[in-house]
Design a protein around this motif. Structure first.
Motif, PDB file in Angstrom:
ATOM      1  N   ARG A 454       0.859  -1.185   0.000  1.00 18.16           N
ATOM      2  CA  ARG A 454       0.000   0.000   0.000  1.00 18.16           C
ATOM      3  C   ARG A 454       0.895   1.234   0.000  1.00 18.16           C
ATOM      4  O   ARG A 454       1.755   1.385   0.871  1.00 18.16           O
ATOM      5  CB  ARG A 454      -0.931   0.005   1.210  1.00 18.16           C
ATOM      6  N   LEU A 455       0.701   2.089  -0.984  1.00 15.86           N
ATOM      7  CA  LEU A 455       1.559   3.248  -1.161  1.00 15.86           C
ATOM      8  C   LEU A 455       0.710   4.492  -1.404  1.00 15.86           C
ATOM      9  O   LEU A 455      -0.503   4.411  -1.602  1.00 15.86           O
ATOM     10  CB  LEU A 455       2.492   3.041  -2.364  1.00 15.86           C
ATOM     11  N   HIS A 456       1.368   5.645  -1.389  1.00 12.74           N
ATOM     12  CA  HIS A 456       0.762   6.887  -1.832  1.00 12.74           C
ATOM     13  C   HIS A 456       1.459   7.325  -3.123  1.00 12.74           C
ATOM     14  O   HIS A 456       2.531   6.818  -3.471  1.00 12.74           O
ATOM     15  CB  HIS A 456       0.871   7.969  -0.756  1.00 12.74           C
ATOM     16  N   VAL A 457       0.840   8.257  -3.809  1.00 15.22           N
ATOM     17  CA  VAL A 457       1.400   8.686  -5.097  1.00 15.22           C
ATOM     18  C   VAL A 457       2.858   9.108  -4.950  1.00 15.22           C
ATOM     19  O   VAL A 457       3.708   8.757  -5.771  1.00 15.22           O
ATOM     20  CB  VAL A 457       0.554   9.849  -5.684  1.00 15.22           C
ATOM     21  N   SER A 458       3.164   9.828  -3.895  1.00 16.58           N
ATOM     22  CA  SER A 458       4.525  10.331  -3.723  1.00 16.58           C
ATOM     23  C   SER A 458       5.537   9.224  -3.424  1.00 16.58           C
ATOM     24  O   SER A 458       6.751   9.450  -3.503  1.00 16.58           O
ATOM     25  CB  SER A 458       4.568  11.375  -2.601  1.00 16.58           C
ATOM     26  N   ASP A 459       5.070   8.022  -3.075  1.00 18.00           N
ATOM     27  CA  ASP A 459       5.989   6.906  -2.816  1.00 18.00           C
ATOM     28  C   ASP A 459       6.493   6.273  -4.112  1.00 18.00           C
ATOM     29  O   ASP A 459       7.478   5.528  -4.092  1.00 18.00           O
ATOM     30  CB  ASP A 459       5.288   5.806  -1.999  1.00 18.00           C
ATOM     31  N   VAL A 460       5.802   6.529  -5.218  1.00 16.10           N
ATOM     32  CA  VAL A 460       6.096   5.836  -6.469  1.00 16.10           C
ATOM     33  C   VAL A 460       7.174   6.572  -7.238  1.00 16.10           C
ATOM     34  O   VAL A 460       7.103   7.789  -7.445  1.00 16.10           O
ATOM     35  CB  VAL A 460       4.827   5.718  -7.338  1.00 16.10           C
ATOM     36  N   ARG A 491      -6.632  14.411 -10.800  1.00 21.01           N
ATOM     37  CA  ARG A 491      -6.443  15.712 -11.445  1.00 21.01           C
ATOM     38  C   ARG A 491      -7.154  15.770 -12.789  1.00 21.01           C
ATOM     39  O   ARG A 491      -7.638  16.814 -13.203  1.00 21.01           O
ATOM     40  CB  ARG A 491      -4.947  15.957 -11.630  1.00 21.01           C
ATOM     41  N   ASP A 492      -7.192  14.638 -13.464  1.00 24.36           N
ATOM     42  CA  ASP A 492      -7.849  14.584 -14.762  1.00 24.36           C
ATOM     43  C   ASP A 492      -8.253  13.141 -15.024  1.00 24.36           C
ATOM     44  O   ASP A 492      -7.605  12.207 -14.544  1.00 24.36           O
ATOM     45  CB  ASP A 492      -6.916  15.088 -15.868  1.00 24.36           C
ATOM     46  N   ARG A 498     -10.362   2.956 -28.962  1.00 18.10           N
ATOM     47  CA  ARG A 498     -11.185   3.032 -30.159  1.00 18.10           C
ATOM     48  C   ARG A 498     -12.662   3.112 -29.815  1.00 18.10           C
ATOM     49  O   ARG A 498     -13.414   3.878 -30.409  1.00 18.10           O
ATOM     50  CB  ARG A 498     -10.911   1.807 -31.043  1.00 18.10           C
ATOM     51  N   ASP A 499     -13.094   2.333 -28.832  1.00 20.84           N
ATOM     52  CA  ASP A 499     -14.500   2.346 -28.444  1.00 20.84           C
ATOM     53  C   ASP A 499     -14.726   3.051 -27.106  1.00 20.84           C
ATOM     54  O   ASP A 499     -15.795   2.911 -26.496  1.00 20.84           O
ATOM     55  CB  ASP A 499     -15.050   0.923 -28.383  1.00 20.84           C
ATOM     56  N   LEU A 500     -13.718   3.809 -26.658  1.00 23.94           N
ATOM     57  CA  LEU A 500     -13.821   4.627 -25.440  1.00 23.94           C
ATOM     58  C   LEU A 500     -14.178   3.805 -24.202  1.00 23.94           C
ATOM     59  O   LEU A 500     -14.858   4.289 -23.298  1.00 23.94           O
ATOM     60  CB  LEU A 500     -14.858   5.745 -25.634  1.00 23.94           C
ATOM     61  N   THR A 501     -13.696   2.580 -24.152  1.00 16.84           N
ATOM     62  CA  THR A 501     -13.992   1.715 -23.000  1.00 16.84           C
ATOM     63  C   THR A 501     -12.867   1.708 -21.970  1.00 16.84           C
ATOM     64  O   THR A 501     -12.998   1.057 -20.937  1.00 16.84           O
ATOM     65  CB  THR A 501     -14.242   0.272 -23.463  1.00 16.84           C
ATOM     66  N   HIS A 502     -11.788   2.425 -22.235  1.00 18.96           N
ATOM     67  CA  HIS A 502     -10.650   2.411 -21.322  1.00 18.96           C
ATOM     68  C   HIS A 502     -10.509   3.763 -20.619  1.00 18.96           C
ATOM     69  O   HIS A 502     -11.082   4.773 -21.044  1.00 18.96           O
ATOM     70  CB  HIS A 502      -9.367   2.050 -22.078  1.00 18.96           C
ATOM     71  N   LEU A 503      -9.740   3.771 -19.557  1.00 16.24           N
ATOM     72  CA  LEU A 503      -9.616   4.947 -18.693  1.00 16.24           C
ATOM     73  C   LEU A 503      -8.172   5.429 -18.646  1.00 16.24           C
ATOM     74  O   LEU A 503      -7.244   4.625 -18.524  1.00 16.24           O
ATOM     75  CB  LEU A 503     -10.083   4.586 -17.274  1.00 16.24           C
ATOM     76  N   LYS A 504      -8.005   6.736 -18.745  1.00 14.13           N
ATOM     77  CA  LYS A 504      -6.710   7.351 -18.471  1.00 14.13           C
ATOM     78  C   LYS A 504      -6.922   8.398 -17.396  1.00 14.13           C
ATOM     79  O   LYS A 504      -7.814   9.249 -17.502  1.00 14.13           O
ATOM     80  CB  LYS A 504      -6.117   7.995 -19.730  1.00 14.13           C
ATOM     81  N   ALA A 505      -6.109   8.334 -16.336  1.00 10.78           N
ATOM     82  CA  ALA A 505      -6.288   9.241 -15.209  1.00 10.78           C
ATOM     83  C   ALA A 505      -4.945   9.808 -14.778  1.00 10.78           C
ATOM     84  O   ALA A 505      -3.904   9.149 -14.888  1.00 10.78           O
ATOM     85  CB  ALA A 505      -6.949   8.520 -14.036  1.00 10.78           C
ATOM     86  N   LEU A 506      -4.971  11.034 -14.298  1.00 11.76           N
ATOM     87  CA  LEU A 506      -3.799  11.648 -13.694  1.00 11.76           C
ATOM     88  C   LEU A 506      -4.076  11.760 -12.202  1.00 11.76           C
ATOM     89  O   LEU A 506      -5.007  12.444 -11.774  1.00 11.76           O
ATOM     90  CB  LEU A 506      -3.548  13.034 -14.301  1.00 11.76           C
ATOM     91  N   LEU A 507      -3.246  11.070 -11.415  1.00 13.08           N
ATOM     92  CA  LEU A 507      -3.450  10.978  -9.969  1.00 13.08           C
ATOM     93  C   LEU A 507      -2.487  11.912  -9.245  1.00 13.08           C
ATOM     94  O   LEU A 507      -1.365  12.139  -9.714  1.00 13.08           O
ATOM     95  CB  LEU A 507      -3.231   9.540  -9.502  1.00 13.08           C
ATOM     96  N   SER A 508      -2.908  12.403  -8.101  1.00 22.52           N
ATOM     97  CA  SER A 508      -2.059  13.318  -7.335  1.00 22.52           C
ATOM     98  C   SER A 508      -2.318  13.144  -5.855  1.00 22.52           C
ATOM     99  O   SER A 508      -3.411  12.724  -5.438  1.00 22.52           O
ATOM    100  CB  SER A 508      -2.351  14.771  -7.752  1.00 22.52           C
ATOM    101  N   ASP A 509      -1.295  13.447  -5.044  1.00 25.32           N
ATOM    102  CA  ASP A 509      -1.500  13.523  -3.596  1.00 25.32           C
ATOM    103  C   ASP A 509      -1.088  14.890  -3.069  1.00 25.32           C
ATOM    104  O   ASP A 509      -0.818  15.059  -1.882  1.00 25.32           O
ATOM    105  CB  ASP A 509      -0.743  12.409  -2.873  1.00 25.32           C
ATOM    106  N   GLU A 513       2.626  13.426  -8.903  1.00 20.26           N
ATOM    107  CA  GLU A 513       1.598  12.970  -9.832  1.00 20.26           C
ATOM    108  C   GLU A 513       1.971  11.610 -10.383  1.00 20.26           C
ATOM    109  O   GLU A 513       3.153  11.236 -10.423  1.00 20.26           O
ATOM    110  CB  GLU A 513       1.422  13.965 -10.985  1.00 20.26           C
ATOM    111  N   LEU A 514       0.950  10.854 -10.807  1.00 13.32           N
ATOM    112  CA  LEU A 514       1.156   9.509 -11.338  1.00 13.32           C
ATOM    113  C   LEU A 514       0.096   9.235 -12.390  1.00 13.32           C
ATOM    114  O   LEU A 514      -1.095   9.463 -12.159  1.00 13.32           O
ATOM    115  CB  LEU A 514       1.050   8.472 -10.209  1.00 13.32           C
ATOM    116  N   ASP A 515       0.531   8.761 -13.553  1.00 11.88           N
ATOM    117  CA  ASP A 515      -0.408   8.375 -14.595  1.00 11.88           C
ATOM    118  C   ASP A 515      -1.020   7.022 -14.268  1.00 11.88           C
ATOM    119  O   ASP A 515      -0.357   6.130 -13.731  1.00 11.88           O
ATOM    120  CB  ASP A 515       0.302   8.278 -15.956  1.00 11.88           C
ATOM    121  N   GLY A 516      -2.282   6.850 -14.634  1.00  8.56           N
ATOM    122  CA  GLY A 516      -2.961   5.563 -14.456  1.00  8.56           C
ATOM    123  C   GLY A 516      -3.704   5.186 -15.724  1.00  8.56           C
ATOM    124  O   GLY A 516      -4.343   6.035 -16.354  1.00  8.56           O
TER     125      GLY A 516
END
Length: 769
Positions: A454-460, A491-492, A498-509, A513-516
């Motif tokens: 178990r981590l936080h964004v800043s640990d990565v 954050r975003d 192609r079919d918009l079934t996947h997720l891209k997220a920008l994570l922050s603590d 920041e960390l991309d997901g």
């Protein structure tokens, strides 16, 4: 809230053992924790695991029958006997056949390969093929990745006077085939490791035949080892580690062609390259037609020939994906309609492709966390053929063995199996397996997943990911560490693909920041508020693009522990989105008569569910509370009633209005009020407001002529005592706090209300005890 798909369980570890590894094995605390979780608790065990590439291969002659196998093969080579390598139509079977073919031809043997057709012959040895081989003059048959269940076929071959050598790794039944020799790590107790894949077994035969470790065949051995999902420990870890190195250095035309069609020419190959790029394409041939093109590609002598075949496999893989999608939709509909209460899902149809149902079964296991068997009927033959996948608590092979009387042909592992049976026995199979599953506790059917860190964004960091990478290659028995990133802010967030079934997220603590990336999590964009604190479970990797390297979380699950707030105020989003929420999970709340009339065709103010939609503002904040006690998602669709921007008339305005009625001649009241309102710039709403206030305080009353007039007997009272005045002030305050506030301010306000609702619930509960 947003509920995770599975229950996350933390692995219990002894902190003293972690400290010991940190001190004596020169590893970081995180790596030490991962090692201890995998049962590698001593410095010696940890070092052996981390330095697997330096361990030697086991002696192949530890197999009890290996001397006999080598002697018989060399005899066949010396005497010019034709040898038939009988394989299987998946990656493991195809790569096993290629390994053994190379070894046999190197010692001068005349060998040919035979891959049975999934659709016309089915899995494993079949009598017709063996009789054909004898007629063609083959004097020795060697199975790879199959044969252990071919009791009848082995007897036929023995009767025909042809020797059979079985090399296999699948689960064995109590009775074994009567073969000339058998190399099977799960049956032969002399061999120190029992979990080799078919390709690993073939590699051991090649090692014995060539009297050396055939490093040139490691790029083939790793294909079956990883694709067949055997545990990547002991010798499998060695095969995977050295095999991936061999893949990256391989000049084999078939491997180069695969790299080309998978667009991996510049990338470093990993276990994921095999599992998600090479494997599906090699498998596609046998899933849709004959697997021989896949074998021919691996055996191709020129790149040109291999590329043609690799492109064919790539096209078949795309066809396979479309077929899988269609069958998955149909199978899911069947489960929802007919079998939702079953503990074992036995789903059957006439028109499904038996080559892909195993993939669909895996998806249904993931969705329902129950054992799944997918069967395809052959109407002409009256048989049903298919594949099964299972959960940890249900040993599929063992449970099918209890139904052996209606399963003339089946084989596999605890987690996966293939079978053929009479179509008339499908109902019986379903009933018997469900009866057998009834002995399992309910908890066995609750999907759980064990968490490593178990981590936080800043640990990565890239350094952390490289440390974790020391445990690679990952796979069965050594899964990629599952990481939970806790208390992350989004954050975003957007849909991709192609079919918009996947997720891209920008994570922050707040500091890092960390991309997901979450494949299949596109719907979370509409179900998770940007204000939510999210916990995300997945694996970490390094995203390399255009010369830049940055950490990335591959999202496998996510959860929001607190309620969520969604902003639909002022028409920012169409209310059609809200009205599409499931009715059985949603309460539409309307407070005013106007709103109730506007949405009269919809179910309003029903029983309280987890989704609460406020269509307007109540008279007081307290009216919110009953709806917030169990709310998981709150949707605010408040409309502006105009109070916030409608100033309360000043005391000077009130004075002029009152004096007007006191002094104006009765016959001029109406026309005089029009003149006064224009002079004072009063709106009709302001006039009505002042009149209501004076009326409620009895300062104005209706006179005999039907027009208002001053009440000479009125007692002195403050204007703010009037209900209209109080309501206007309250509506102004409510609109300011709930309509014209920022989303963050609105969330803070609801935080207070939700806490008050919970306290009220706790008080009620304690008083009722």
């Amino acid at each position: 809230m947003y509920h995770s798909k599975k229950t996350w369980l933390d692995k219990a570890v002894d902190p003293l053992k972690i400290d010991e590894l940190v001190a004596q094995a020169s590893v970081s605390p995180n790596v030490a924790r991962l090692l201890v979780q995998r049962g590698l608790e001593t410095p010696a065990q940890a070092t052996a695991f981390l330095e697997a590439a330096d361990m030697p291969f086991h002696d192949p002659f530890l197999f009890q029958d290996m001397e006999k196998v080598v002697s018989r093969i060399k005899e066949a080579a010396d005497q010019g006997e034709m040898i038939l390598i009988y394989g299987d139509y998946d990656v493991d079977g195809v790569s096993s056949a290629a390994i053994l073919w190379h070894a046999l031809t190197e010692i001068g043997a005349m060998a040919e390969c035979y891959i049975p057709n999934r659709f016309t012959e089915g899995y494993g040895p079949n009598e017709a093929a063996f009789r054909w081989a004898v007629e063609e003059g083959f004097g020795l048959i060697i199975t790879v990745d199959c044969g252990i269940s071919g009791i009848k076929e082995a007897a036929v071959l023995k009767e025909l006077g042809v020797d059979l050598i079985i090399t296999d790794h699948h689960e064995a039944k109590d009775v074994l085939p009567d073969a000339y020799a058998m190399i099977h790590p799960g049956v032969d107790n002399n061999y120190p490791f029992s979990k080799l894949a078919g390709a690993g077994v073939a590699f051991k035969v090649a090692q014995a035949l060539l009297e050396r470790v055939p490093t040139e065949l490691l790029d083939l051995a790793v294909l079956g080892t990883i694709a067949d999902l055997v545990p990547l420990v002991d010798e499998n870890r060695l095969l995977a580690t050295k095999g991936i190195e061999a893949l990256n250095a391989s000049e084999r035309p078939g491997i180069l062609a695969l790299r080309q069609v998978c667009s991996l020419t510049e990338d470093e190959l990993t276990e994921e390259s095999v599992g998600f790029a090479f494997g599906p394409r090699i498998n596609a041939a046998g899933r849709l037609d004959s697997a021989m093109p896949a074998l021919e590609m691996l055996l191709a002598e020129t790149l040109e020939e291999a590329v043609v075949l690799a492109n064919q496999l790539d096209q078949q893989n795309k066809q396979r994906q479309d077929i899988v999608k269609q069958i998955a939709e149909e199978a899911t509909a069947l489960v929802e309609e007919k079998y939702l209460e079953d503990r074992v899902l036995v789903v059957d149809a006439d028109n499904w492709n038996p080559g892909v149902v195993g993939i669909v079964a895996s998806r249904l296991v993931e969705k329902y966390h129950r054992p799944v068997i997918m069967l395809c009927h052959d109407v002409e033959k009256g048989t049903a053929k298919g594949s099964g996948r299972s959960i940890a608590a249900f040993d599929l092979f063992a449970e099918l063995t209890l139904c052996e009387d209606i399963l003339p042909h089946f084989g596999g592992h605890p987690a996966a199996a293939g079978m053929t049976l009479s179509s008339d026995d499908v109902v019986s199979l379903r009933e018997r397996l469900n009866a057998q599953a009834a002995k399992l506790p309910d908890e066995a059917f609750i999907a759980t997943i064990e968490i490593d860190l178990r981590l936080h964004v800043s640990d990565v960091s890239i350094g952390l990911i490289e440390e974790i990478g020391r445990l690679a290659p990952f796979g069965m028995g050594n899964p990629a560490p599952r990481i939970v990133i806790e208390d992350a802010k989004i954050r975003d967030m957007k849909r991709i693909g192609r079919d918009l079934t996947h997720l891209k997220a920008l994570l922050s603590d707040g500091t890092s920041e960390l991309d997901g990336i979450g494949f299949g999590f596109g719907d979370a964009v509409d179900e998770i508020s940007l204000l939510a604190e999210v916990s995300l479970m997945g694996s970490l990797n390094i995203n390399e693009w255009n010369g830049f390297r940055k950490p990335q979380l591959m999202i496998q699950d996510l959860a929001v522990a607190d309620y969520q707030l969604f902003d639909y105020r002022g028409g920012k989003k169409p209310l059609t989105d809200i009205f599409e929420l499931p009715q059985e999970q949603t309460t539409l709340v309307a407070f005013s008569d106007e709103t109730k009339q506007k949405y009269a065709e919809r179910p309003l103010n029903g029983s309280i569910q987890e989704n609460i939609v406020f269509l307007d503002l109540p008279e007081t904040e307290e009216a919110f509370l009953p709806y917030l006690k169990q709310a998981e998602r709150i949707y605010c669709a408040f409309k502006d009633e105009g109070y916030y921007f409608e100033a309360i008339p000043s005391r000077e305005d009130f004075k002029h209005y009152f004096n007007y009625f006191a002094k104006c001649p009765r016959e001029e009241l109406r026309i005089g009020l029009v003149r006064l309102s224009k002079t004072r710039k009063w709106s009709k709403r302001s006039i009505n407001f002042m009149h209501s206030v004076f009326s409620e305080l009895d300062f104005l009353v209706t006179m005999e002529d039907g027009l208002p007039g001053v009440n000479p007997d009125a007692e002195k009272r403050d204007l703010t005592e009037a209900a209209t005045y109080k309501r206007h002030e309250e509506r102004q305050r409510l609109e300011q706090q709930y309509i014209y506030s920022s989303l963050a301010q609105l969330k803070e306000r609801f935080d207070t209300l939700v806490e008050a609702a919970k306290q009220e619930e706790m008080t009620w509960s304690s008083n009722s005890i």
